[in-house]
Design a protein around this motif. Structure first.
Motif, PDB file in Angstrom:
ATOM      1  N   ALA A  45       0.832  -1.216   0.000  1.00 32.00           N
ATOM      2  CA  ALA A  45       0.000   0.000   0.000  1.00 32.00           C
ATOM      3  C   ALA A  45       0.859   1.254   0.000  1.00 32.00           C
ATOM      4  CB  ALA A  45      -0.945  -0.008   1.186  1.00 32.00           C
ATOM      5  N   ALA A  46       1.951   1.215  -0.719  1.00 35.32           N
ATOM      6  CA  ALA A  46       2.804   2.402  -0.820  1.00 35.32           C
ATOM      7  C   ALA A  46       2.065   3.496  -1.584  1.00 35.32           C
ATOM      8  CB  ALA A  46       4.109   2.051  -1.525  1.00 35.32           C
ATOM      9  N   GLY A  47       2.019   4.670  -1.008  1.00 35.44           N
ATOM     10  CA  GLY A  47       1.328   5.787  -1.636  1.00 35.44           C
ATOM     11  C   GLY A  47      -0.139   5.873  -1.296  1.00 35.44           C
ATOM     12  N   VAL A  48      -0.682   4.908  -0.540  1.00 38.57           N
ATOM     13  CA  VAL A  48      -2.095   4.939  -0.151  1.00 38.57           C
ATOM     14  C   VAL A  48      -2.267   5.898   1.021  1.00 38.57           C
ATOM     15  CG1 VAL A  48      -4.038   3.590   0.717  1.00 38.57           C
ATOM     16  CG2 VAL A  48      -2.495   2.604  -0.965  1.00 38.57           C
ATOM     17  N   ARG A  49      -3.185   6.796   0.883  1.00 42.06           N
ATOM     18  CA  ARG A  49      -3.449   7.772   1.945  1.00 42.06           C
ATOM     19  C   ARG A  49      -4.348   7.156   2.999  1.00 42.06           C
ATOM     20  NH1 ARG A  49      -5.872  13.890   0.957  1.00 42.06           N
ATOM     21  NH2 ARG A  49      -5.701  14.619   3.143  1.00 42.06           N
ATOM     22  N   GLY A  50      -3.995   7.371   4.270  1.00 39.06           N
ATOM     23  CA  GLY A  50      -4.765   6.792   5.355  1.00 39.06           C
ATOM     24  C   GLY A  50      -6.180   7.333   5.435  1.00 39.06           C
ATOM     25  N   PHE A  51      -7.095   6.475   5.858  1.00 34.63           N
ATOM     26  CA  PHE A  51      -8.514   6.827   5.985  1.00 34.63           C
ATOM     27  C   PHE A  51      -8.881   6.738   7.458  1.00 34.63           C
ATOM     28  CE2 PHE A  51     -13.079   5.793   5.832  1.00 34.63           C
ATOM     29  CZ  PHE A  51     -13.536   6.833   5.031  1.00 34.63           C
ATOM     30  N   ASP A  52      -9.257   7.878   8.042  1.00 40.49           N
ATOM     31  CA  ASP A  52      -9.530   7.971   9.477  1.00 40.49           C
ATOM     32  C   ASP A  52     -10.870   7.308   9.792  1.00 40.49           C
ATOM     33  OD1 ASP A  52      -9.817   8.554  12.111  1.00 40.49           O
ATOM     34  OD2 ASP A  52      -9.529  10.719  11.915  1.00 40.49           O
ATOM     35  N   PRO A  53     -10.898   6.166  10.487  1.00 41.36           N
ATOM     36  CA  PRO A  53     -12.176   5.518  10.811  1.00 41.36           C
ATOM     37  C   PRO A  53     -12.943   6.242  11.901  1.00 41.36           C
ATOM     38  CG  PRO A  53     -10.380   4.300  11.799  1.00 41.36           C
ATOM     39  CD  PRO A  53      -9.748   5.393  10.984  1.00 41.36           C
ATOM     40  N   VAL A  54     -12.266   7.006  12.736  1.00 41.45           N
ATOM     41  CA  VAL A  54     -12.958   7.737  13.803  1.00 41.45           C
ATOM     42  C   VAL A  54     -13.713   8.921  13.225  1.00 41.45           C
ATOM     43  CG1 VAL A  54     -12.678   8.998  15.976  1.00 41.45           C
ATOM     44  CG2 VAL A  54     -11.242   7.001  15.490  1.00 41.45           C
ATOM     45  N   ALA A  55     -13.068   9.674  12.361  1.00 38.68           N
ATOM     46  CA  ALA A  55     -13.708  10.846  11.765  1.00 38.68           C
ATOM     47  C   ALA A  55     -14.827  10.451  10.821  1.00 38.68           C
ATOM     48  CB  ALA A  55     -12.660  11.685  11.023  1.00 38.68           C
ATOM     49  N   ASN A  56     -14.786   9.250  10.294  1.00 39.07           N
ATOM     50  CA  ASN A  56     -15.811   8.788   9.356  1.00 39.07           C
ATOM     51  C   ASN A  56     -16.827   7.862  10.006  1.00 39.07           C
ATOM     52  OD1 ASN A  56     -14.915   9.693   6.441  1.00 39.07           O
ATOM     53  ND2 ASN A  56     -13.046   9.084   7.518  1.00 39.07           N
ATOM     54  N   SER A  57     -16.919   7.918  11.329  1.00 33.60           N
ATOM     55  CA  SER A  57     -17.953   7.210  12.103  1.00 33.60           C
ATOM     56  C   SER A  57     -17.922   5.698  11.877  1.00 33.60           C
ATOM     57  CB  SER A  57     -19.345   7.762  11.765  1.00 33.60           C
ATOM     58  OG  SER A  57     -19.432   9.140  12.051  1.00 33.60           O
ATOM     59  N   GLN A  58     -16.746   5.136  11.787  1.00 35.51           N
ATOM     60  CA  GLN A  58     -16.622   3.688  11.685  1.00 35.51           C
ATOM     61  C   GLN A  58     -16.053   3.066  12.953  1.00 35.51           C
ATOM     62  OE1 GLN A  58     -15.762   2.014   7.527  1.00 35.51           O
ATOM     63  NE2 GLN A  58     -14.382   3.782   7.655  1.00 35.51           N
ATOM     64  N   LEU A  59     -15.441   3.896  13.794  1.00 41.23           N
ATOM     65  CA  LEU A  59     -14.780   3.382  14.990  1.00 41.23           C
ATOM     66  C   LEU A  59     -14.772   4.479  16.045  1.00 41.23           C
ATOM     67  CD1 LEU A  59     -13.231   0.837  15.993  1.00 41.23           C
ATOM     68  CD2 LEU A  59     -11.121   1.973  15.250  1.00 41.23           C
ATOM     69  N   ASP A  60     -15.039   4.086  17.283  1.00 42.75           N
ATOM     70  CA  ASP A  60     -14.982   5.026  18.399  1.00 42.75           C
ATOM     71  C   ASP A  60     -13.565   5.089  18.957  1.00 42.75           C
ATOM     72  OD1 ASP A  60     -17.676   5.741  18.287  1.00 42.75           O
ATOM     73  OD2 ASP A  60     -18.275   4.074  19.597  1.00 42.75           O
ATOM     74  N   GLN A  61     -13.200   6.247  19.457  1.00 40.24           N
ATOM     75  CA  GLN A  61     -11.873   6.397  20.048  1.00 40.24           C
ATOM     76  C   GLN A  61     -11.732   5.532  21.287  1.00 40.24           C
ATOM     77  OE1 GLN A  61      -9.285   8.176  18.763  1.00 40.24           O
ATOM     78  NE2 GLN A  61      -8.073   7.210  20.404  1.00 40.24           N
ATOM     79  N   SER A  62     -12.839   5.322  21.993  1.00 41.10           N
ATOM     80  CA  SER A  62     -12.784   4.468  23.184  1.00 41.10           C
ATOM     81  C   SER A  62     -12.417   3.030  22.829  1.00 41.10           C
ATOM     82  CB  SER A  62     -14.134   4.498  23.908  1.00 41.10           C
ATOM     83  OG  SER A  62     -15.175   4.043  23.047  1.00 41.10           O
ATOM     84  N   GLU A  63     -12.824   2.580  21.663  1.00 40.41           N
ATOM     85  CA  GLU A  63     -12.461   1.238  21.219  1.00 40.41           C
ATOM     86  C   GLU A  63     -10.955   1.149  20.983  1.00 40.41           C
ATOM     87  OE1 GLU A  63     -14.320  -1.798  20.324  1.00 40.41           O
ATOM     88  OE2 GLU A  63     -15.554  -0.802  21.832  1.00 40.41           O
ATOM     89  N   ILE A  64     -10.386   2.187  20.406  1.00 45.82           N
ATOM     90  CA  ILE A  64      -8.949   2.181  20.153  1.00 45.82           C
ATOM     91  C   ILE A  64      -8.193   2.192  21.481  1.00 45.82           C
ATOM     92  CG2 ILE A  64      -7.037   3.493  19.148  1.00 45.82           C
ATOM     93  CD1 ILE A  64      -8.946   4.501  17.028  1.00 45.82           C
ATOM     94  N   ASP A  65      -8.675   2.975  22.460  1.00 44.98           N
ATOM     95  CA  ASP A  65      -8.009   3.047  23.769  1.00 44.98           C
ATOM     96  C   ASP A  65      -8.031   1.685  24.457  1.00 44.98           C
ATOM     97  OD1 ASP A  65      -7.604   5.716  23.247  1.00 44.98           O
ATOM     98  OD2 ASP A  65      -9.370   6.371  24.392  1.00 44.98           O
ATOM     99  N   LYS A  66      -9.183   0.988  24.402  1.00 41.08           N
ATOM    100  CA  LYS A  66      -9.266  -0.329  25.020  1.00 41.08           C
ATOM    101  C   LYS A  66      -8.323  -1.321  24.346  1.00 41.08           C
ATOM    102  CE  LYS A  66     -14.131   0.073  26.431  1.00 41.08           C
ATOM    103  NZ  LYS A  66     -15.507  -0.469  26.242  1.00 41.08           N
ATOM    104  N   ALA A  67      -8.262  -1.270  23.029  1.00 43.18           N
ATOM    105  CA  ALA A  67      -7.429  -2.217  22.291  1.00 43.18           C
ATOM    106  C   ALA A  67      -5.947  -1.953  22.520  1.00 43.18           C
ATOM    107  CB  ALA A  67      -7.749  -2.131  20.800  1.00 43.18           C
ATOM    108  N   GLU A  68      -5.574  -0.685  22.720  1.00 41.42           N
ATOM    109  CA  GLU A  68      -4.167  -0.386  22.962  1.00 41.42           C
ATOM    110  C   GLU A  68      -3.716  -0.886  24.332  1.00 41.42           C
ATOM    111  OE1 GLU A  68      -3.361   3.627  20.272  1.00 41.42           O
ATOM    112  OE2 GLU A  68      -4.085   3.845  22.354  1.00 41.42           O
ATOM    113  N   LYS A  69      -4.634  -0.948  25.276  1.00 39.14           N
ATOM    114  CA  LYS A  69      -4.298  -1.437  26.617  1.00 39.14           C
ATOM    115  C   LYS A  69      -4.311  -2.965  26.689  1.00 39.14           C
ATOM    116  CE  LYS A  69      -6.188   2.676  28.911  1.00 39.14           C
ATOM    117  NZ  LYS A  69      -7.232   3.187  29.834  1.00 39.14           N
TER     118      LYS A  69
END
Length: 253
Positions: A45-69
């Motif tokens: 995926a060289a050159g592929v621009r990242g797609f923010d799932p939080v800003a596009n209502s696909q993922l909550d930030q709280s889910e990312i925080d739980k998964a990082e812990k």
């Protein structure tokens, strides 16, 4: 499990902006763990621009925080009420413009060789409408005199597996209704492969059609008539030889 849209671009964003493990990102995005590792190394995926799932209502930030812990925690896609109740649009199969003129020929073939199919099944197979099918059944179509029946599979309007499935469904429905089928109709209601493997059945010639009730076997010996050859004497009224000898011995002659 539902996957986010633009899965690879979402994985690029998660690799660049979070400390999630490769397995967690792979499970959430529906990718292979080695593919996510390749994204982190810059080989995929060289050159592929990242797609923010939080800003596009696909993922909550709280889910990312739980998964990082917790490295064993699996991310869950955000619930989207707008996607609830969506159904696939039902309607006739799309037929390319180059093949639309072949539909009447395929309809006539299905009506002629598979009359057990309903109008709905035929419409689904070749992508037509019920009024068109009805006009061909009743031979009121404007071009009926020039239409020749052609197998829709040969025309590329449907697959053989789809035709076999429709025919088998019609057979089960007819059997459930208790309708009796002839041998020819039963042969049509099997798949093409099974039909080719079936042997031919013994039939009476059409020249003696209607004489099936007569027995073609020889009668039993006790029922046969006495056909012995008669004696030649029975045809002629000849005198007995004993009477002639007695007349010769008579002394008065």
């Amino acid at each position: 499990m539902n996957k986010p849209i633009m899965a690879k671009a979402t994985a690029v964003w998660l690799v660049d902006n979070t400390t999630l493990s490769f397995r967690q990102i792979a499970d959430f995005c529906g990718l292979h763990e080695l593919e996510v590792q390749g994204i982190a190394d810059g080989d995929v995926a060289a050159g592929v621009r990242g797609f923010d799932p939080v800003a596009n209502s696909q993922l909550d930030q709280s889910e990312i925080d739980k998964a990082e812990k917790d490295p064993l925690y699996k991310l869950r896609l955000k619930f989207n009420p707008a996607a609830v109740g969506e159904e696939k649009r039902r309607g006739p199969r799309y037929t390319p413009l180059s093949k639309r003129q072949d539909r009447p020929a395929s309809i006539l073939w299905l009506v002629k060789f598979h009359p057990e199919l309903s109008d709905g099944q035929i419409a689904k197979l070749v992508g037509t409408t019920k009024p068109t099918i009805q006009s061909i059944r009743e031979r009121t179509h404007w071009n009926i005199s020039n239409i020749q029946p052609i197998d829709p599979v040969a025309l590329g309007l449907c697959k053989q597996s789809e035709l076999d499935a429709a025919v088998q469904k019609a057979a089960r429905k007819r059997a459930a209704e208790g309708d009796l089928m002839t041998d020819d109709e039963r042969r049509k209601l099997v798949s093409t492969g099974q039909s080719l493997e079936m042997g031919t059945e013994a039939r009476l010639p059409t020249a003696i059609s209607g004489l099936e009730t007569f027995s073609l076997t020889r009668p039993e010996p006790e029922e046969e008539e006495d056909r012995s050859v008669p004696d030649a004497d029975s045809f002629f009224n000849l005198p007995d030889h004993d009477d002639d000898e007695e007349e010769d011995d008579d002394p008065r002659r």
